[in-house]
Write a protein that holds these residues in place. Structure first.
Motif, PDB file in Angstrom:
ATOM      1  N   PRO A   1       0.911  -1.096   0.173  1.00 49.23           N
ATOM      2  CA  PRO A   1       0.274   0.168   0.358  1.00 49.23           C
ATOM      3  C   PRO A   1       0.820   1.316  -0.289  1.00 49.23           C
ATOM      4  O   PRO A   1       1.937   1.042   0.330  1.00 49.23           O
ATOM      5  N   ILE A   2       0.571   2.567  -0.160  1.00 52.92           N
ATOM      6  CA  ILE A   2       1.077   3.560  -0.791  1.00 52.92           C
ATOM      7  C   ILE A   2       0.533   3.827   0.799  1.00 52.92           C
ATOM      8  O   ILE A   2      -0.604   4.260   1.064  1.00 52.92           O
ATOM      9  N   SER A   3       1.020   4.523   1.723  1.00 55.90           N
ATOM     10  CA  SER A   3       0.710   5.194   3.112  1.00 55.90           C
ATOM     11  C   SER A   3      -0.260   6.706   2.597  1.00 55.90           C
ATOM     12  O   SER A   3       0.471   7.340   1.969  1.00 55.90           O
ATOM     13  N   GLY A   4      -0.351   7.079   3.714  1.00 59.47           N
ATOM     14  CA  GLY A   4      -1.430   7.901   3.596  1.00 59.47           C
ATOM     15  C   GLY A   4      -2.680   8.223   2.577  1.00 59.47           C
ATOM     16  O   GLY A   4      -3.022   7.445   2.320  1.00 59.47           O
ATOM     17  N   SER A   5      -3.488   9.855   2.076  1.00 51.92           N
ATOM     18  CA  SER A   5      -3.972   9.676   2.384  1.00 51.92           C
ATOM     19  C   SER A   5      -3.698  11.032   0.637  1.00 51.92           C
ATOM     20  O   SER A   5      -3.009  12.203   1.240  1.00 51.92           O
ATOM     21  N   PRO A   6      -4.139  10.655  -0.712  1.00 50.67           N
ATOM     22  CA  PRO A   6      -4.070  12.147  -1.362  1.00 50.67           C
ATOM     23  C   PRO A   6      -4.085  13.845  -0.468  1.00 50.67           C
ATOM     24  O   PRO A   6      -5.105  13.680   0.436  1.00 50.67           O
ATOM     25  N   PRO A   7      -3.557  14.846  -0.411  1.00 49.53           N
ATOM     26  CA  PRO A   7      -3.697  16.014  -0.061  1.00 49.53           C
ATOM     27  C   PRO A   7      -5.553  17.417  -0.543  1.00 49.53           C
ATOM     28  O   PRO A   7      -5.613  16.669  -1.445  1.00 49.53           O
ATOM     29  N   ASN A   8      -5.357  17.529   0.035  1.00 47.47           N
ATOM     30  CA  ASN A   8      -5.975  18.570   0.360  1.00 47.47           C
ATOM     31  C   ASN A   8      -5.227  20.393  -0.596  1.00 47.47           C
ATOM     32  O   ASN A   8      -4.624  20.223  -0.586  1.00 47.47           O
ATOM     33  N   LEU A   9      -6.431  19.954  -1.371  1.00 47.30           N
ATOM     34  CA  LEU A   9      -5.716  20.815  -3.146  1.00 47.30           C
ATOM     35  C   LEU A   9      -5.935  22.326  -2.611  1.00 47.30           C
ATOM     36  O   LEU A   9      -5.209  22.970  -3.084  1.00 47.30           O
ATOM     37  N   ILE A  10      -6.294  22.793  -1.320  1.00 47.48           N
ATOM     38  CA  ILE A  10      -6.389  24.271  -0.946  1.00 47.48           C
ATOM     39  C   ILE A  10      -5.229  24.463  -0.444  1.00 47.48           C
ATOM     40  O   ILE A  10      -4.885  25.723  -0.762  1.00 47.48           O
TER      41      ILE A  10
ATOM     42  N   GLY B   1       6.576  21.631  -2.272  1.00 42.03           N
ATOM     43  CA  GLY B   1       7.537  20.842  -2.919  1.00 42.03           C
ATOM     44  C   GLY B   1       6.600  20.116  -4.068  1.00 42.03           C
ATOM     45  O   GLY B   1       5.637  20.065  -4.381  1.00 42.03           O
ATOM     46  N   CYS B   2       7.420  18.243  -4.148  1.00 45.55           N
ATOM     47  CA  CYS B   2       6.451  17.942  -4.961  1.00 45.55           C
ATOM     48  C   CYS B   2       5.052  17.664  -4.276  1.00 45.55           C
ATOM     49  O   CYS B   2       5.194  16.796  -2.962  1.00 45.55           O
ATOM     50  N   ARG B   3       3.907  16.920  -4.945  1.00 50.14           N
ATOM     51  CA  ARG B   3       2.868  16.926  -3.689  1.00 50.14           C
ATOM     52  C   ARG B   3       2.655  16.443  -3.158  1.00 50.14           C
ATOM     53  O   ARG B   3       1.659  15.359  -2.840  1.00 50.14           O
ATOM     54  N   PHE B   4       4.027  14.387  -4.190  1.00 51.35           N
ATOM     55  CA  PHE B   4       3.482  13.500  -4.000  1.00 51.35           C
ATOM     56  C   PHE B   4       4.594  13.244  -2.550  1.00 51.35           C
ATOM     57  O   PHE B   4       4.204  11.937  -1.775  1.00 51.35           O
ATOM     58  N   HIS B   5       5.683  14.239  -1.994  1.00 48.69           N
ATOM     59  CA  HIS B   5       6.320  13.738  -1.336  1.00 48.69           C
ATOM     60  C   HIS B   5       6.564  12.909   0.061  1.00 48.69           C
ATOM     61  O   HIS B   5       6.962  11.790   1.008  1.00 48.69           O
ATOM     62  N   PRO B   6       4.605  13.470   0.429  1.00 50.09           N
ATOM     63  CA  PRO B   6       4.698  13.293   1.893  1.00 50.09           C
ATOM     64  C   PRO B   6       4.355  11.493   2.152  1.00 50.09           C
ATOM     65  O   PRO B   6       4.369  10.623   2.941  1.00 50.09           O
ATOM     66  N   ARG B   7       4.371  10.389   0.520  1.00 51.54           N
ATOM     67  CA  ARG B   7       3.709   9.771   0.636  1.00 51.54           C
ATOM     68  C   ARG B   7       4.924   9.130   0.097  1.00 51.54           C
ATOM     69  O   ARG B   7       4.758   7.994  -0.580  1.00 51.54           O
TER      70      ARG B   7
ATOM     71  N   PRO C   1       8.034   6.891  -0.997  1.00 47.80           N
ATOM     72  CA  PRO C   1       8.914   6.136  -0.045  1.00 47.80           C
ATOM     73  C   PRO C   1      10.525   6.324  -0.981  1.00 47.80           C
ATOM     74  O   PRO C   1      11.710   6.235   0.559  1.00 47.80           O
ATOM     75  N   TYR C   2      10.877   7.010  -1.573  1.00 48.81           N
ATOM     76  CA  TYR C   2      11.600   7.676  -2.175  1.00 48.81           C
ATOM     77  C   TYR C   2      12.288   8.968  -1.709  1.00 48.81           C
ATOM     78  O   TYR C   2      13.456   9.761  -2.071  1.00 48.81           O
ATOM     79  N   ALA C   3      11.261   9.616  -0.658  1.00 47.38           N
ATOM     80  CA  ALA C   3      11.555  11.185  -0.385  1.00 47.38           C
ATOM     81  C   ALA C   3      12.490  11.869  -0.260  1.00 47.38           C
ATOM     82  O   ALA C   3      13.524  11.262   0.559  1.00 47.38           O
ATOM     83  N   GLU C   4      13.822  12.584  -0.678  1.00 47.48           N
ATOM     84  CA  GLU C   4      15.121  13.391  -0.155  1.00 47.48           C
ATOM     85  C   GLU C   4      13.947  15.073   0.168  1.00 47.48           C
ATOM     86  O   GLU C   4      12.836  15.018   0.335  1.00 47.48           O
ATOM     87  N   GLU C   5      15.487  15.685   0.783  1.00 44.30           N
ATOM     88  CA  GLU C   5      15.161  16.902   1.017  1.00 44.30           C
ATOM     89  C   GLU C   5      14.171  17.609   0.073  1.00 44.30           C
ATOM     90  O   GLU C   5      13.755  18.414   0.337  1.00 44.30           O
TER      91      GLU C   5
ATOM     92  N   SER D   1      11.018  20.757  -0.515  1.00 41.20           N
ATOM     93  CA  SER D   1      10.980  22.613  -0.544  1.00 41.20           C
ATOM     94  C   SER D   1      11.020  23.344  -1.979  1.00 41.20           C
ATOM     95  O   SER D   1      10.401  23.743  -2.705  1.00 41.20           O
ATOM     96  N   GLU D   2      11.458  21.451  -2.615  1.00 42.85           N
ATOM     97  CA  GLU D   2      11.048  22.429  -4.165  1.00 42.85           C
ATOM     98  C   GLU D   2      10.333  21.765  -5.069  1.00 42.85           C
ATOM     99  O   GLU D   2      10.637  20.573  -5.433  1.00 42.85           O
ATOM    100  N   GLU D   3       9.823  22.967  -6.251  1.00 45.85           N
ATOM    101  CA  GLU D   3       8.761  20.825  -7.173  1.00 45.85           C
ATOM    102  C   GLU D   3       8.754  21.181  -8.369  1.00 45.85           C
ATOM    103  O   GLU D   3       9.621  21.846  -9.503  1.00 45.85           O
ATOM    104  N   PRO D   4       9.580  19.261  -8.724  1.00 51.80           N
ATOM    105  CA  PRO D   4       9.897  19.073  -9.504  1.00 51.80           C
ATOM    106  C   PRO D   4       9.279  19.304 -10.976  1.00 51.80           C
ATOM    107  O   PRO D   4       7.836  20.099 -11.026  1.00 51.80           O
ATOM    108  N   ASP D   5      10.069  19.270 -12.349  1.00 52.93           N
ATOM    109  CA  ASP D   5       9.167  19.458 -13.289  1.00 52.93           C
ATOM    110  C   ASP D   5       9.522  19.111 -14.301  1.00 52.93           C
ATOM    111  O   ASP D   5       9.677  17.536 -14.052  1.00 52.93           O
ATOM    112  N   MET D   6       8.411  18.301 -14.960  1.00 50.11           N
ATOM    113  CA  MET D   6       8.354  17.477 -16.175  1.00 50.11           C
ATOM    114  C   MET D   6       9.493  18.024 -16.673  1.00 50.11           C
ATOM    115  O   MET D   6      10.261  18.324 -17.724  1.00 50.11           O
ATOM    116  N   VAL D   7       9.784  16.012 -16.973  1.00 45.74           N
ATOM    117  CA  VAL D   7      11.176  15.606 -17.687  1.00 45.74           C
ATOM    118  C   VAL D   7      11.160  14.610 -18.700  1.00 45.74           C
ATOM    119  O   VAL D   7      10.801  13.620 -18.437  1.00 45.74           O
TER     120      VAL D   7
END
Lengths: 329, 301
Positions: B250-259, B264-270, B272-276, B280-286
């Protein structure tokens, strides 16, 4: 799973709902008409078993669960929890029965009382059954469903929780009386994929740690595979087939089961595409076709299928099927 | 303010079917309604372009959009088709209405067109005079699809077209959609939360999370070599009736509140590989491979 103690035994269960046609017709027509939601099913659920009941909408799976819970009275048949005859329970016995058997409903957005905080909601069964140690028990129940720390959830209201958290609360309430048996009616179908598996994992954990048995009602065959030990496929109030999950999915004998399985899309673009092998849609359960209920849609229907209803026969250990095509030798 | 859709870029070539997947509230339907320019009055498109054959739909005059673009070039199958038909009008009349509004055509020839459309989607044309309550669920869905095809659009957006249907009826509708794509050369955007539906009908897929596209590529790449941790989690947790039986992770946690989405990256709280950096920084699409776009800081690819 052929060994093991039987916990739930259901014999020839029927639930017919009368169709209201209006006063004039009630007086003048001789025959009353019924929706035969459940029309003669028998099965057993063993201890620690997750038994799946699958089928399309209107096949009678939810009614089966509700009748076994005595949320609605049966028309005919027997059901036992252990030695106890569920349908013979008096009102006070029914109270005791509810400590042993609980139900989790499909939609956690509707099954929680919006005006009750989580503590009161989970503690309500304790109040009804006059069991003490409320706070400790509620905290434990919340811990079991992994809502940590429990105190933080006590005074929240359902609208402050996400769908997955709500379903956990519903499970906590079902668990608080330490039941032996739980009817889970589509417990994850309203939840998002990333939440689903954590709820299912929780159900497994409760089974493994507390030895709970489940009747798992669903329309989603792909999930049953992950969840259930055995599955029964229902069609218009009757069992079409019943077997151990992997056996049923790998070696389906009833044309309806085969049709269901080939219709399920696979989450792999290189795999086979979903296919339609039967025509039409499920007929109304009021005017059931004579003979085998599936014959008007069955690609292999024979003469006998139009006349005689096939009995549910055992073909192998734990594999039963109701079809004239399958002979028992 | 709810930022329902944030910095979404998609490209659809002629004849493509793109599956737009994600959990509830991730902005799939809002993306579709923006393309149709059918957003509710309290919604605002703050920036961006929506190009249909090089014409920016956001700058077009309302009247032209209504007369010339919607239905003729761009149409939509709405979520909950069961309730999308008007119960007090005959099904055929409802489809004819759509044709007459958009095309200079006599009532009789529009009726002929209605009959053709119904048989195209597998309904007996004589049923055109029936009311919606006389149709089954699957037939209503077919009728709605027929209506979306009434003026020969190039692109059809289908919002959860099979969600409320039983599996056999669902398979019938999926088959119909595959056939129509082939026969008419339709382009499609298919919005769904069900990954298996995308694998079944679409050649491209885009995964949305919290208003952003986290990964997009052809379907085979998405299903076989997903790169974004969220896509990987979704695919690993999606049950399948065939193949190896998977263990859930299972992916831990639940989807964030959009308000107030996470920084940073919106997925980082859930994740498993989140780094510092992810916090803080929002990733761009590459673009990591031709046609394979990912919005993630991880450099393992």
């Amino acid at each position: 799973m052929s060994s093991g103690e039987v916990l739930i035994k259901v014999n020839n269960l029927r639930k017919w709902f009368p169709v209201r046609t209006g006063l004039v017709q009630d007086i003048f027509s001789r025959k009353k008409r019924y929706v035969k939601a459940v029309d003669g099913i028998s099965f057993e659920i063993k201890k620690r078993e997750i038994y799946g009941l699958a089928g399309e909408s209107g096949c009678g799976k939810t009614t089966t669960g509700r009748v076994i819970m005595r949320l609605t009275e049966p028309t005919e048949g027997e059901a036992f929890l252990g030695e106890q005859d569920i349908f013979a329970l008096t009102k006070s016995q029914l109270n005791e029965f509810r400590k042993k058997a609980q139900i989790i409903f499909q939609d956690p957005y509707e099954s929680l009382d919006p005006r009750m905080n989580i503590y009161d909601f989970i503690a309500e069964p304790l109040v009804v059954h006059k069991i003490g140690d409320e706070e400790e028990r509620v905290a434990n129940a919340l811990k079991t469903v992994e809502l940590n720390p429990p105190e933080e959830y006590f005074y929240r209201f359902p609208h402050e929780l996400s769908g997955g958290q709500r379903q956990r609360v519903a499970i906590a309430r079902a668990m608080i009386l330490n039941p032996e048996f739980i009817v889970a009616d589509e417990p994850v179908s309203m939840l998002d994929v990333s939440i689903r598996s954590s709820i299912l994992k929780l159900m497994f954990k409760l089974r493994d740690e507390l030895g709970i048995s489940y009747l798992y009602i669903t329309h989603d065959l792909a999930t049953t595979r992950q969840v259930c030990d055995r599955i029964a496929i229902m069609y218009l109030g009757k069992f079409a087939e019943e077997a151990v999950t992997e056996e049923l999915l790998r070696n389906p004998l009833h044309p309806y089961t085969q049709a269901l399985i080939t219709a399920v899309p696979i989450p792999d673009p290189t795999a086979r595409k979903s296919k339609v092998v039967v025509s039409g849609e499920i007929p109304s359960p009021v005017d059931l076709p004579p003979g085998c209920r599936f014959h008007p849609r069955c690609p292999y229907a024979m003469d006998i299928c139009k006349r005689e209803e096939p009995p549910l026969i055992g073909v192998e250990d734990d594999h039963r099927v109701a079809c004239h095509l399958v002979k028992n030798d | 303010m709810v930022k329902a859709v944030d910095n979404v870029s998609l490209q659809l070539d002629k004849g493509d079917a793109l599956g737009l997947a994600g959990e509830s509230g991730c902005g799939k339907t809002t993306t579709a309604l923006s393309i149709m320019r059918l957003l509710p009055f309290n919604a605002q498109i703050l920036s961006g372009k929506i190009l249909l054959n090089d014409v920016d739909l956001l700058t077009i005059d309302d009247e032209i959009l209504r007369k010339e673009i919607r239905m003729k070039q761009l149409s939509m199958v709405f979520q909950g088709a069961m309730n999308a038909l008007n119960p007090v009008f005959k099904v055929g009349d409802q489809i004819r209405q759509a044709i007459i509004t958009h095309e200079d055509i006599t009532k009789d020839s529009a009726w002929e067109r209605v009959r053709e459309l119904l048989s195209l989607v597998g309904i007996n044309p004589n049923r055109a005079v029936d009311y919606p309550h006389e149709f089954s669920g699957g037939m209503k869905q077919r009728a709605i699809i027929a209506m979306s095809l009434a003026c020969d659009p190039e692109l059809v957006i289908a919002d959860e077209p099979v969600t409320a249907l039983d599996v056999i009826v669902q398979a019938q509708i999926l088959e119909l959609i595959r056939n129509l794509r082939e026969k008419l050369g339709l382009s499609m955007i298919m919005i769904t939360h069900d990954l298996s539906v995308i694998a079944d009908t679409c050649n491209k897929a885009a995964i949305m999370y919290a208003g952003k596209i986290v990964e997009t590529a052809d379907s085979i790449t998405i299903f076989k070599q997903p790169v974004h941790p969220y896509t990987q989690g979704l695919i690993a947790n999606f049950p399948s009736i065939s193949g190896e039986k998977k263990d859930f992770e299972p992916i831990s946690g639940s989807p964030p509140n959009l308000i107030s989405p996470p920084k940073g990256c919106r997925f980082h709280p859930r994740c498993p590989y989140a780094e510092e950096k992810c916090m803080s920084e929002e990733p761009d699409m590459v673009e990591i491979k031709r046609g394979h776009y990912v919005t993630c800081h991880l450099e393992k690819f």
